[in-house]
Design a protein around this motif. Structure first.
Motif, PDB file in Angstrom:
ATOM      1  N   PRO A  55     115.848  59.791  38.330  1.00 31.59           N
ATOM      2  CA  PRO A  55     115.140  58.732  38.788  1.00 31.59           C
ATOM      3  C   PRO A  55     115.610  57.760  38.037  1.00 31.59           C
ATOM      4  CG  PRO A  55     113.529  60.605  38.398  1.00 31.59           C
ATOM      5  CD  PRO A  55     114.697  60.795  37.696  1.00 31.59           C
ATOM      6  N   SER A  56     115.594  56.109  38.681  1.00 33.59           N
ATOM      7  CA  SER A  56     115.999  55.027  37.903  1.00 33.59           C
ATOM      8  C   SER A  56     114.836  54.827  36.737  1.00 33.59           C
ATOM      9  CB  SER A  56     115.926  53.876  38.868  1.00 33.59           C
ATOM     10  OG  SER A  56     116.819  54.020  39.764  1.00 33.59           O
ATOM     11  N   GLY A  57     115.272  54.361  35.581  1.00 33.93           N
ATOM     12  CA  GLY A  57     114.254  54.005  34.609  1.00 33.93           C
ATOM     13  C   GLY A  57     113.756  52.619  34.390  1.00 33.93           C
ATOM     14  N   TYR A  58     113.527  52.428  33.277  1.00 34.54           N
ATOM     15  CA  TYR A  58     112.895  50.838  33.110  1.00 34.54           C
ATOM     16  C   TYR A  58     113.808  50.054  32.009  1.00 34.54           C
ATOM     17  CZ  TYR A  58     108.752  53.215  34.569  1.00 34.54           C
ATOM     18  OH  TYR A  58     107.974  54.103  35.092  1.00 34.54           O
ATOM     19  N   GLY A  59     115.374  50.511  32.007  1.00 33.83           N
ATOM     20  CA  GLY A  59     116.329  49.855  31.131  1.00 33.83           C
ATOM     21  C   GLY A  59     116.081  49.855  29.888  1.00 33.83           C
ATOM     22  N   LEU A  60     115.247  51.119  29.584  1.00 33.75           N
ATOM     23  CA  LEU A  60     115.137  51.373  28.199  1.00 33.75           C
ATOM     24  C   LEU A  60     116.546  52.042  27.355  1.00 33.75           C
ATOM     25  CD1 LEU A  60     111.678  53.128  28.089  1.00 33.75           C
ATOM     26  CD2 LEU A  60     112.255  50.722  27.838  1.00 33.75           C
ATOM     27  N   VAL A  61     116.559  52.000  26.178  1.00 33.20           N
ATOM     28  CA  VAL A  61     117.952  52.419  25.425  1.00 33.20           C
ATOM     29  C   VAL A  61     117.202  53.336  24.258  1.00 33.20           C
ATOM     30  CG1 VAL A  61     119.808  51.429  23.860  1.00 33.20           C
ATOM     31  CG2 VAL A  61     119.171  50.130  25.929  1.00 33.20           C
ATOM     32  N   ALA A  62     117.907  54.349  24.193  1.00 37.90           N
ATOM     33  CA  ALA A  62     117.628  55.297  23.185  1.00 37.90           C
ATOM     34  C   ALA A  62     118.804  55.761  22.200  1.00 37.90           C
ATOM     35  CB  ALA A  62     117.284  56.504  23.651  1.00 37.90           C
ATOM     36  N   GLY A  63     118.666  55.471  21.038  1.00 40.98           N
ATOM     37  CA  GLY A  63     119.534  55.437  19.877  1.00 40.98           C
ATOM     38  C   GLY A  63     119.311  56.995  19.358  1.00 40.98           C
ATOM     39  N   PHE A  64     120.467  57.687  19.147  1.00 40.76           N
ATOM     40  CA  PHE A  64     120.465  59.101  18.409  1.00 40.76           C
ATOM     41  C   PHE A  64     121.192  59.012  17.050  1.00 40.76           C
ATOM     42  CE2 PHE A  64     119.548  60.038  22.970  1.00 40.76           C
ATOM     43  CZ  PHE A  64     119.239  61.517  22.992  1.00 40.76           C
ATOM     44  N   ASP A  65     120.374  59.827  16.302  1.00 43.03           N
ATOM     45  CA  ASP A  65     121.047  59.974  15.019  1.00 43.03           C
ATOM     46  C   ASP A  65     121.203  61.364  14.852  1.00 43.03           C
ATOM     47  OD1 ASP A  65     122.148  59.246  12.310  1.00 43.03           O
ATOM     48  OD2 ASP A  65     120.211  60.229  11.554  1.00 43.03           O
ATOM     49  N   LEU A  66     122.357  62.133  14.805  1.00 44.86           N
ATOM     50  CA  LEU A  66     122.459  63.464  14.623  1.00 44.86           C
ATOM     51  C   LEU A  66     122.879  63.993  13.337  1.00 44.86           C
ATOM     52  CD1 LEU A  66     125.216  63.524  17.549  1.00 44.86           C
ATOM     53  CD2 LEU A  66     122.933  63.760  17.975  1.00 44.86           C
ATOM     54  N   ASN A  67     121.996  65.017  12.881  1.00 44.54           N
ATOM     55  CA  ASN A  67     121.846  65.687  11.383  1.00 44.54           C
ATOM     56  C   ASN A  67     122.049  66.970  11.475  1.00 44.54           C
ATOM     57  OD1 ASN A  67     121.678  63.056   9.733  1.00 44.54           O
ATOM     58  ND2 ASN A  67     120.113  62.927  11.382  1.00 44.54           N
ATOM     59  N   GLY A  68     122.389  67.636  10.460  1.00 43.62           N
ATOM     60  CA  GLY A  68     122.515  69.145  10.460  1.00 43.62           C
ATOM     61  C   GLY A  68     121.333  69.772  10.617  1.00 43.62           C
ATOM     62  N   ASP A  69     120.184  69.058  10.349  1.00 44.18           N
ATOM     63  CA  ASP A  69     118.673  69.637  10.401  1.00 44.18           C
ATOM     64  C   ASP A  69     117.661  69.097  11.304  1.00 44.18           C
ATOM     65  OD1 ASP A  69     118.250  67.818   8.952  1.00 44.18           O
ATOM     66  OD2 ASP A  69     117.339  68.709   7.228  1.00 44.18           O
ATOM     67  N   ARG A  70     118.230  68.060  11.767  1.00 41.81           N
ATOM     68  CA  ARG A  70     117.107  67.354  12.513  1.00 41.81           C
ATOM     69  C   ARG A  70     118.091  66.250  13.545  1.00 41.81           C
ATOM     70  NH1 ARG A  70     114.577  63.996   7.648  1.00 41.81           N
ATOM     71  NH2 ARG A  70     115.841  65.579   6.751  1.00 41.81           N
ATOM     72  N   LEU A  71     117.356  65.844  14.652  1.00 40.73           N
ATOM     73  CA  LEU A  71     117.973  65.084  15.658  1.00 40.73           C
ATOM     74  C   LEU A  71     116.806  63.721  15.718  1.00 40.73           C
ATOM     75  CD1 LEU A  71     119.701  63.857  18.079  1.00 40.73           C
ATOM     76  CD2 LEU A  71     118.163  65.510  19.290  1.00 40.73           C
ATOM     77  N   ASN A  72     117.079  62.707  15.302  1.00 38.19           N
ATOM     78  CA  ASN A  72     116.449  61.537  15.243  1.00 38.19           C
ATOM     79  C   ASN A  72     116.456  60.558  16.675  1.00 38.19           C
ATOM     80  OD1 ASN A  72     116.506  62.482  12.478  1.00 38.19           O
ATOM     81  ND2 ASN A  72     114.572  60.764  12.506  1.00 38.19           N
ATOM     82  N   VAL A  73     115.627  59.992  17.328  1.00 37.69           N
ATOM     83  CA  VAL A  73     115.842  59.283  18.281  1.00 37.69           C
ATOM     84  C   VAL A  73     114.852  58.072  18.476  1.00 37.69           C
ATOM     85  CG1 VAL A  73     115.602  59.196  21.085  1.00 37.69           C
ATOM     86  CG2 VAL A  73     116.381  61.216  20.043  1.00 37.69           C
ATOM     87  N   VAL A  74     115.227  56.970  18.658  1.00 46.75           N
ATOM     88  CA  VAL A  74     114.217  55.758  18.703  1.00 46.75           C
ATOM     89  C   VAL A  74     114.680  55.144  20.371  1.00 46.75           C
ATOM     90  CG1 VAL A  74     114.031  53.366  17.704  1.00 46.75           C
ATOM     91  CG2 VAL A  74     114.258  55.308  16.313  1.00 46.75           C
ATOM     92  N   VAL A  75     113.535  54.709  20.758  1.00 44.91           N
ATOM     93  CA  VAL A  75     113.755  54.084  22.086  1.00 44.91           C
ATOM     94  C   VAL A  75     113.307  52.496  22.048  1.00 44.91           C
ATOM     95  CG1 VAL A  75     112.784  53.958  24.383  1.00 44.91           C
ATOM     96  CG2 VAL A  75     113.277  56.258  23.142  1.00 44.91           C
ATOM     97  N   VAL A  76     114.228  51.661  22.377  1.00 50.33           N
ATOM     98  CA  VAL A  76     113.912  50.201  22.418  1.00 50.33           C
ATOM     99  C   VAL A  76     113.950  49.667  23.986  1.00 50.33           C
ATOM    100  CG1 VAL A  76     114.723  49.995  20.100  1.00 50.33           C
ATOM    101  CG2 VAL A  76     116.141  49.335  22.062  1.00 50.33           C
ATOM    102  N   ASP A  77     113.183  48.612  24.206  1.00 54.49           N
ATOM    103  CA  ASP A  77     113.437  47.965  25.420  1.00 54.49           C
ATOM    104  C   ASP A  77     114.577  46.981  25.469  1.00 54.49           C
ATOM    105  OD1 ASP A  77     112.358  45.643  24.091  1.00 54.49           O
ATOM    106  OD2 ASP A  77     110.326  45.732  25.031  1.00 54.49           O
ATOM    107  N   ARG A  78     114.588  46.266  26.388  1.00 57.00           N
ATOM    108  CA  ARG A  78     115.725  45.334  26.555  1.00 57.00           C
ATOM    109  C   ARG A  78     115.757  44.182  25.606  1.00 57.00           C
ATOM    110  NH1 ARG A  78     119.151  46.652  31.140  1.00 57.00           N
ATOM    111  NH2 ARG A  78     120.571  45.096  30.050  1.00 57.00           N
ATOM    112  N   GLN A  79     114.723  43.944  25.024  1.00 62.24           N
ATOM    113  CA  GLN A  79     114.322  42.771  23.920  1.00 62.24           C
ATOM    114  C   GLN A  79     114.534  43.458  22.570  1.00 62.24           C
ATOM    115  OE1 GLN A  79     112.133  42.871  26.709  1.00 62.24           O
ATOM    116  NE2 GLN A  79     113.978  41.486  27.526  1.00 62.24           N
ATOM    117  N   GLY A  80     114.860  44.731  22.327  1.00 68.02           N
ATOM    118  CA  GLY A  80     114.960  45.321  21.096  1.00 68.02           C
ATOM    119  C   GLY A  80     113.443  45.855  20.543  1.00 68.02           C
TER     120      GLY A  80
END
Length: 364
Positions: A202-227
């Protein structure tokens, strides 16, 4: 910047995501002849590494090694693989500046694709009702015939690829490996793979998710169009860096975390996912810890990236690949940890999301 197949990034970054590899078990009627090709191919790769490290050109080696593998396409593919190994060796110089030597124990062979050769000059296939007929060119004799078994869900895709290849509209790379039993690996054009396996989210709200890939964990931060940060989350798989887990089990843990994170992002209305373009990283940063160095060398980060990008595209996200410069070691990174109380990996994920947002704004 360009937008193609829902990937936003530099032209060079996008070039690394033009094909998806699908795998099948293959049974050949003449095992000795197929094994002979693999041994010759592997010998070319091994024989080329030291001369390439010493500066010898691929053109020179083509002449020198043709007697071992008298097929230009096989030979060219083998030398390109040897050159890739050399580049990786140079990238993995240890902290003393000494090159880590390659140990090649297995044998395999590959043939690059070309649409002018009706897909591939040395490896042909024809889709049957429940299997795929495979023909492999023997440099010393006639074609070798075999039967390949892919999942049934791939047969319609392969049928279309066969038709495109016969019309000289698409090529496909092919590799035969022999780890436990013979396997065939076909490189399918990304657009064709997505045509058969994508689901429209489904169409979302224009949100942006940044991924940091690591050997023991996966970190995700979601921001809106204003950061502004909407949410952040960590998926742990600490077992992946513990003893007693096979490579396949570790891979499954990491891939499962990626799948779970992407499904979560579908639910909260994310439209863009952002990964670091790891193909621009030339050297790994080693630590003073031998244990840490082992973790760095064993963590197949590029493989995880490729899986994440393909999975995200299948789910209908736009994928952004950003230059990783400054996302881990920078004044801004240190400031975010200090002012917001983020750990190192959450701060990196936030900076990755902001860089992706900046690329979206540059395009519009």
């Amino acid at each position: 910047m360009t937008l193609k197949n829902k990937i936003i990034g530099s032209k060079k970054a996008i070039e690394n995501f033009q094909f998806v590899t699908i795998n099948g078990k293959v049974i050949f009627h003449d095992k000795e002849r197929i094994t002979r090709i693999a041994r010759a191919y592997s010998q070319v790769v091994k024989s080329a590494i030291n001369p390439l490290l010493e500066g010898k050109s691929i053109e020179e080696l083509t002449k020198d090694l043709y007697s071992i593998l008298p097929n230009y396409i096989y030979l060219e593919t083998a030398l390109k693989q040897a050159n890739t190994i050399v580049e990786e060796l140079l990238d993995k110089e240890d902290e003393k500046g000494e090159i880590i030597h390659a140990k090649i124990k297995r044998f395999w062979f590959a043939s690059r694709g070309n649409k002018s050769d009706r897909g591939n000059r040395n490896v042909k296939f024809h889709v049957m009702d429940d299997h795929v007929l495979v023909k492999v060119k023997d440099p010393w004799g006639k074609w070798i015939v075999g039967k390949a078994y892919f999942g049934k869900e791939y047969l319609s895709l392969l049928k279309e690829l066969e038709e495109l290849a016969n019309r000289k509209e698409e090529g496909y790379g092919a590799m035969i490996t022999f780890k436990h039993y013979p396997m065939i690996h076909l490189q399918v054009p990304l657009w064709l793979y997505l045509k058969h396996f994508s689901t429209q989210k489904p169409s979302g709200y224009g949100l942006v998710a940044g991924f940091d890939l690591n050997g023991d964990r996966l970190n995700v931060v979601v921001v809106d169009r204003q950061g502004k940060i909407i949410t952040f989350k960590t998926w742990w798989y600490t077992e992946a860096v513990s003893h007693g887990y096979s490579k396949e089990e570790v891979e499954a843990l990491r891939f499962n975390a990626l799948s779970q994170s992407l499904k979560f992002l579908v639910r909260i209305g994310v439209d863009y996912v952002v990964f670091e373009d790891l193909f621009v990283i030339k050297r790994r940063k080693f630590t003073k810890s031998r244990k840490g160095n082992r973790k760095i060398s064993k963590f197949a980060k590029k493989q995880m990236l490729i899986h994440g990008v393909i999975k995200a595209l299948r789910l209908g996200f736009n994928v952004i690949l950003i230059n990783p410069r400054g996302t881990t070691n920078s004044e801004e990174h240190e400031r975010l940890m200090r002012e917001r109380g983020f750990d190192r990996h959450t701060a990196s994920a936030y900076l990755i999301a902001l860089k992706g947002l900046g690329m979206i704004n540059d395009i519009k």
